[in-house]
Enzyme design. Structure first.
Site, PDB file in Angstrom:
ATOM      1  N   TYR A   1      16.881  29.715  10.381  1.00  0.00           N
ATOM      2  CA  TYR A   1      15.368  30.007  10.694  1.00  0.00           C
ATOM      3  C   TYR A   1      15.463  29.809  12.301  1.00  0.00           C
ATOM      4  CZ  TYR A   1      13.889  30.953   5.388  1.00  0.00           C
ATOM      5  OH  TYR A   1      13.793  30.585   4.588  1.00  0.00           O
TER       6      TYR A   1
ATOM      7  N   LYS B   1       0.879  -1.267  -0.055  1.00  0.00           N
ATOM      8  CA  LYS B   1      -0.269  -0.227   0.417  1.00  0.00           C
ATOM      9  C   LYS B   1       0.435   1.118  -0.126  1.00  0.00           C
ATOM     10  CE  LYS B   1      -0.666  -0.666   4.923  1.00  0.00           C
ATOM     11  NZ  LYS B   1      -1.776  -0.742   5.890  1.00  0.00           N
TER      12      LYS B   1
HETATM   13  C1  PLP Z   1      -0.584  -1.428   6.651  1.00  0.00           C
HETATM   14  C2  PLP Z   1      -1.332  -3.312   7.163  1.00  0.00           C
HETATM   15  C3  PLP Z   1      -0.454  -4.167   7.458  1.00  0.00           C
HETATM   16  C4  PLP Z   1       1.337  -3.698   7.268  1.00  0.00           C
HETATM   17  O1  PLP Z   1       1.889  -3.208   8.491  1.00  0.00           O
HETATM   18  P1  PLP Z   1       3.516  -3.294   8.686  1.00  0.00           P
HETATM   19  O2  PLP Z   1       3.140  -3.134  10.592  1.00  0.00           O
HETATM   20  O3  PLP Z   1       3.865  -2.501   8.243  1.00  0.00           O
HETATM   21  O4  PLP Z   1       3.648  -5.123   8.436  1.00  0.00           O
HETATM   22  C5  PLP Z   1      -1.003  -5.682   8.090  1.00  0.00           C
HETATM   23  N1  PLP Z   1      -1.905  -5.536   7.674  1.00  0.00           N
HETATM   24  C6  PLP Z   1      -3.030  -4.150   7.664  1.00  0.00           C
HETATM   25  C7  PLP Z   1      -4.599  -4.401   7.986  1.00  0.00           C
HETATM   26  C8  PLP Z   1      -2.623  -2.704   7.215  1.00  0.00           C
HETATM   27  O5  PLP Z   1      -3.493  -1.579   6.724  1.00  0.00           O
END
Ligand code: PLP
Length: 364
Positions: free
Chosen positions: A256, A35
């Site tokens: 800054y 994702k």
């Molecule tokens: C993003 C996600 C994961 C992966 O999580 P990590 O901590 O990056 O391993 C697993 N399950 C779901 C439902 C997610 O949305």
């Protein structure tokens, strides 16, 4: 000449990390979670390195289409399921498996016209309180789905809120097991932190695991354990160069808000990297950085296009010197993204995902 900043993606590291996750859950099938454009790395760039995964998990239907276009014929799982009824048509067309986390998604399935029943993962809210049916409503949701001709196999899924920390997973695991114990179907519960920290327990590995951050070489429980301690390799390097050097005297300030003031003579370097590149603005003086592969620190506030670094450990470094913001330097030295994230009060996930579009990306 373009601005010298460059991100490099390391597919060999992704492949190594995938194998590392497999070792922690050897009897489970593994979803590679891609994702958010593979956590900022680019789905197309990491795809070959993930070929040995058993499935690809993501949220966005456009990303699912990209994965099919790359030639992936294996399972693809939509981790939040469909967002509107017509998404189910794409699920049929591209053969996508999808999470069902609410009654409305069951309504949509019941109204969906399809020749081919769809594989679904029924999500339980076992304590995270984001998505899913509570344990009390889970079985009736299953019964509803199970009666639908539109639905093929039903698998069971939940997500842990504290797999990376002291509270752990036992309370959620118990709720999940109680509600699902006599239901027929595959189980999928572990994220990266659960795979690494709790993968020794057979009830955690189960049929499928969901590996996300572990693939990209960041430790889900940093600083309790580092990426190196987990045998993970960084999948992304963010590098740039010094574009100027300044000699400060006692009382001179930098940047800054004059956030940093020299208490004696100090040579500082100006790096072509700022928050508009995805470097975290909240990284305060003292955030680790490598110059010529030598560890030093930032000084002063991060600005849009530049940061300033202490050159004391690298007296010979001048304009053009290599700067590693995170990842692997030319001399092999490592700077874990997790250390930079920690200095900015965030996690490696956020920095990877926030790599800015203006940063050119290459692969090694
Ligand atoms: C993003 C996600 C994961 C992966 O999580 P990590 O901590 O990056 O391993 C697993 N399950 C779901 C439902 C997610 O949305």
């Amino acid at each position: 000449m373009p601005r010298p900043i460059l991100a490099t993606i390391h597919p060999a590291a992704v492949q190594h990390n995938l194998e590392r996750a497999r070792r922690a859950a050897p009897d489970a099938r593994l979803w590679a979670v891609v994702k958010a454009n593979a956590y900022g790395h680019g789905i197309e760039r990491v795809f070959e390195a993930l070929r040995s995964a058993d499935g690809i998990a993501l949220l966005d239907l456009a990303e699912a289409q990209r994965v099919r276009q790359l030639g992936w014929r294996g399972p693809i799982l939509l981790l939040e399921g469909v967002f509107e009824p017509r998404d189910l048509e794409l699920c049929s067309r591209l053969s996508l498996w999808h999470v069902v986390h609410c009654e409305q998604q069951i309504d949509w399935l019941a109204a969906h016209k399809t020749q081919v029943p769809q594989r679904v993962f029924l999500k339980m809210n076992s304590g995270m309180n984001r998505l899913g049916f509570t344990p009390g409503r889970y079985r009736s949701a299953w019964a509803r789905l199970n009666a639908l001709p539109q639905v093929d196999e039903i698998s069971f899924m939940t997500h842990f809120s504290d797999a990376d920390s002291a509270r752990g997973i036992a309370h959620q695991l118990q709720a999940f097991e109680q509600a699902t114990q006599d239901l027929p179907g595959e189980r999928c519960i572990a994220n990266s932190a659960a795979i690494l920290r709790h993968g020794g327990a057979a009830e955690v590995r189960l049929d499928w695991v969901r590996a996300g951050i572990v693939l990209y070489g960041s430790a889900p429980d940093h600083p309790e354990r580092t990426a190196a301690a987990w045998d993970l390799q960084p999948a992304m390097t963010l590098a740039s160069r010094l574009i100027a050097v300044q000699q400060l005297q006692a009382g001179d300030s930098v940047g800054y808000g004059s956030r940093f003031m020299a208490d004696g003579p100090l040579r500082i370097g100006v790096v072509a990297c700022g928050y508009a590149d995805g470097y975290p603005r909240h990284a305060d003086t003292g955030t680790p950085v490598l110059v010529g592969g030598v560890r030093t620190r930032t000084v002063g506030r991060v600005s849009m296009d530049m940061i300033t670094v202490d050159l004391t450990p690298v007296p010979d470094a001048g304009p053009g010197a290599e700067v590693t913001l995170w990842g692997r330097a030319g001399n092999g030295a490592l700077l874990p993204i997790d250390e930079v994230a920690q200095a900015a009060g965030t996690v490696g996930y956020e920095l990877m995902c926030a790599l800015a579009p203006r940063v050119p990306v290459t692969m090694d």
